[in-house]
Design an enzyme around this catalytic site. Structure first.
Site, short mmCIF file in Angstrom:
data_model
loop_
_atom_site.label_atom_id
_atom_site.label_comp_id
_atom_site.label_asym_id
_atom_site.label_seq_id
_atom_site.Cartn_x
_atom_site.Cartn_y
_atom_site.Cartn_z
N ALA A 64 6.90 69.04 47.27
CA ALA A 64 6.19 69.98 46.41
C ALA A 64 7.20 70.56 45.42
O ALA A 64 8.41 70.55 45.69
CB ALA A 64 5.59 71.09 47.25
N GLY A 108 6.23 66.94 50.83
CA GLY A 108 4.91 66.48 50.36
C GLY A 108 4.93 65.02 49.93
O GLY A 108 3.88 64.36 49.90
N GLU A 111 4.52 63.12 53.06
CA GLU A 111 3.11 63.34 53.44
C GLU A 111 2.18 62.52 52.56
O GLU A 111 1.17 61.99 53.03
CB GLU A 111 2.77 64.83 53.35
CG GLU A 111 3.46 65.64 54.45
CD GLU A 111 3.35 67.13 54.24
OE1 GLU A 111 3.62 67.60 53.12
OE2 GLU A 111 3.00 67.84 55.20
N GLU A 131 11.26 70.66 54.71
CA GLU A 131 10.70 71.99 54.42
C GLU A 131 11.45 73.10 55.16
O GLU A 131 11.63 74.21 54.64
CB GLU A 131 9.21 72.04 54.82
CG GLU A 131 8.29 71.26 53.91
CD GLU A 131 8.09 69.81 54.34
OE1 GLU A 131 8.92 69.28 55.10
OE2 GLU A 131 7.11 69.21 53.87
N1 CO8 Z 1 10.86 70.67 43.30
C1 CO8 Z 1 11.26 70.93 42.04
N2 CO8 Z 1 12.30 70.30 41.44
C2 CO8 Z 1 12.96 69.40 42.16
C3 CO8 Z 1 12.61 69.06 43.48
C4 CO8 Z 1 11.50 69.74 44.05
N3 CO8 Z 1 11.04 69.48 45.31
N4 CO8 Z 1 13.46 68.13 43.93
C5 CO8 Z 1 14.33 67.87 42.93
N5 CO8 Z 1 14.03 68.63 41.85
C6 CO8 Z 1 14.73 68.68 40.57
C7 CO8 Z 1 16.05 69.42 40.70
O1 CO8 Z 1 15.88 70.82 40.64
C8 CO8 Z 1 16.83 68.85 39.52
O2 CO8 Z 1 16.36 69.48 38.34
P1 CO8 Z 1 17.46 70.14 37.31
O3 CO8 Z 1 18.19 68.93 36.77
O4 CO8 Z 1 16.60 70.82 36.31
O5 CO8 Z 1 18.33 71.02 38.12
C9 CO8 Z 1 16.32 67.40 39.45
O6 CO8 Z 1 15.08 67.36 40.17
C10 CO8 Z 1 17.28 66.42 40.12
O7 CO8 Z 1 17.52 66.90 41.42
P2 CO8 Z 1 19.02 67.11 42.02
O8 CO8 Z 1 19.97 67.43 40.94
O9 CO8 Z 1 18.90 68.07 43.16
O10 CO8 Z 1 19.28 65.62 42.54
P3 CO8 Z 1 20.23 65.17 43.73
O11 CO8 Z 1 20.25 63.68 43.67
O12 CO8 Z 1 21.48 65.91 43.76
O13 CO8 Z 1 19.41 65.63 45.07
C11 CO8 Z 1 17.45 65.81 46.48
C12 CO8 Z 1 18.16 65.05 45.33
C13 CO8 Z 1 18.24 65.65 47.78
C14 CO8 Z 1 16.07 65.21 46.63
C15 CO8 Z 1 17.38 67.31 46.13
O14 CO8 Z 1 16.85 67.43 44.81
C16 CO8 Z 1 16.48 68.10 47.04
O15 CO8 Z 1 16.88 68.45 48.13
N6 CO8 Z 1 15.25 68.40 46.58
C17 CO8 Z 1 14.31 69.22 47.32
C18 CO8 Z 1 13.67 68.42 48.43
C19 CO8 Z 1 12.75 69.28 49.25
O16 CO8 Z 1 13.12 70.28 49.82
N7 CO8 Z 1 11.46 68.88 49.33
C20 CO8 Z 1 10.45 69.57 50.10
C21 CO8 Z 1 9.77 70.58 49.24
S1 CO8 Z 1 8.60 71.60 50.14
C22 CO8 Z 1 7.26 70.59 50.35
O17 CO8 Z 1 7.24 69.46 49.95
C23 CO8 Z 1 6.05 71.18 51.02
C24 CO8 Z 1 4.84 70.28 50.90
C25 CO8 Z 1 3.58 71.04 51.02
C26 CO8 Z 1 2.41 70.21 50.48
C27 CO8 Z 1 1.39 71.05 49.81
C28 CO8 Z 1 1.62 71.21 48.32
C29 CO8 Z 1 1.62 72.62 47.87
#
Ligand code: CO8
Length: 257
Positions: A64, A108, A111, A131
């Site tokens: 998400a 998500g 999922e 999460e």
């Molecule tokens: N949301 C928003 N932006 C994101 C997300 C995300 N989940 N993941 C990555 N991005 C963005 C980063 O902020 C970054 O943007 P910017 O360049 O503007 O800073 C860009 O994508 C590239 O990301 P990174 O620089 O972080 O890339 P890396 O290769 O260093 O890392 C990762 C990649 C490991 C995937 C890292 O980005 C990360 O940990 N992301 C978050 C992953 C996460 O926690 N996902 C779970 C989110 S909660 C969820 O999914 C709940 C689901 C509920 C479903 C119901 C819907 C409401």
């Protein structure tokens, strides 16, 4: 460029490409709404027989959208209000869905893959439910679907640590259908979709329904439902054609009825 790109692979197969590369295809409200719309449309279109959903080489979906969710302060916020409403058309889509996963399939995103019927993963794909690391839990079935497919102890490891696993490890756990080299993921998924689109429509529909309801009712009820569905297929033209073609040693020509 749209955040969701839909392509016609052929008359019966659609390809959905998630297209927010700058956010690793994170699911914001707009993307969730768009997905709900296309799945509703595809479900109701008799010409569509199979759907492939994919991202890009870096990400299927990284979860998400955390930048959007940061501002949410309670359960009645618009961003959370309709979670099930937007997942429902994917969950209830009557057509087989094949996900082609390269890169991150997290939260998500994992999922979303688990909402589909066949998961094709690249060797280096990264699956996870991280999460817990951002102070929440899965919100679109992760605690339940993951546990059902991989079992309690493997699910607990992923859910409680937020660790990522590769496509190969996900395959070994039973979370994905097949693992292939990264550059073969999309073509493999498309091949499955094309193959399924040529098979008898009603058999495909019944199999999808029966497998997906297998957790929702007692076994005896589901076995009775399977028996009825099996019997029903003997009144279709495709059953006659399939069996006749086998006996006459020729390729069947299915009509979808
Ligand atoms: N949301 C928003 N932006 C994101 C997300 C995300 N989940 N993941 C990555 N991005 C963005 C980063 O902020 C970054 O943007 P910017 O360049 O503007 O800073 C860009 O994508 C590239 O990301 P990174 O620089 O972080 O890339 P890396 O290769 O260093 O890392 C990762 C990649 C490991 C995937 C890292 O980005 C990360 O940990 N992301 C978050 C992953 C996460 O926690 N996902 C779970 C989110 S909660 C969820 O999914 C709940 C689901 C509920 C479903 C119901 C819907 C409401």
């Amino acid at each position: 460029m749209s955040i969701l790109i839909v392509e016609d692979v052929d008359k019966h197969v659609k390809l959905i490409k998630l297209n927010r590369p700058e956010a690793l295809n994170a699911l914001n409200l707009e993307l969730r709404k768009n997905l709900a719309e296309v799945f509703t449309e595809f479900s109701n279109n008799d010409d569509i027989r199979a759907i492939v959903i994919t991202g890009n080489e870096k990400a299927f979906v990284a979860g998400a959208d955390l930048k959007e969710l940061l501002e949410v302060s309670g359960p009645f916020d618009t961003l959370l209000n309709d979670i099930r409403k937007y997942w429902k058309p994917i969950k209830e889509c009557s057509k087989p869905i094949i996900s082609a996963v390269n890169g991150f399939a997290l939260g998500g995103g994992c999922e979303l893959a688990m909402h589909t019927d066949i998961i094709v993963a690249g060797e280096n794909a990264k699956f996870g439910q991280p999460e817990i690391k951002v102070g929440i839990i899965p919100g679109a079935g992760g605690t339940q679907r993951l546990t059902r497919v991989v079992g309690k102890y493997k699910a607990m490891r992923l859910l409680l640590t937020g660790d990522f696993i590769t496509g190969r490890e996900a395959y070994e756990m039973g979370l994905v259908s097949i693992v292939v080299p990264d550059d073969e993921v999309l073509n493999t998924a498309l091949d499955f979709a094309k193959k399924i689109s040529k098979l008898p429509l009603l058999s495909v529909k019944f199999i999808k329904e029966l497998v997906n309801t297998s957790y929702n009712a007692p076994l005896e009820t589901l076995l009775a439902l399977e028996e009825k569905s099996f019997q029903l297929l003997f009144s279709t033209e495709d059953q006659k054609e399939g069996m006749r073609a086998f006996i006459e040693k020729r390729k069947p020509e299915y009509k979808g009825r």
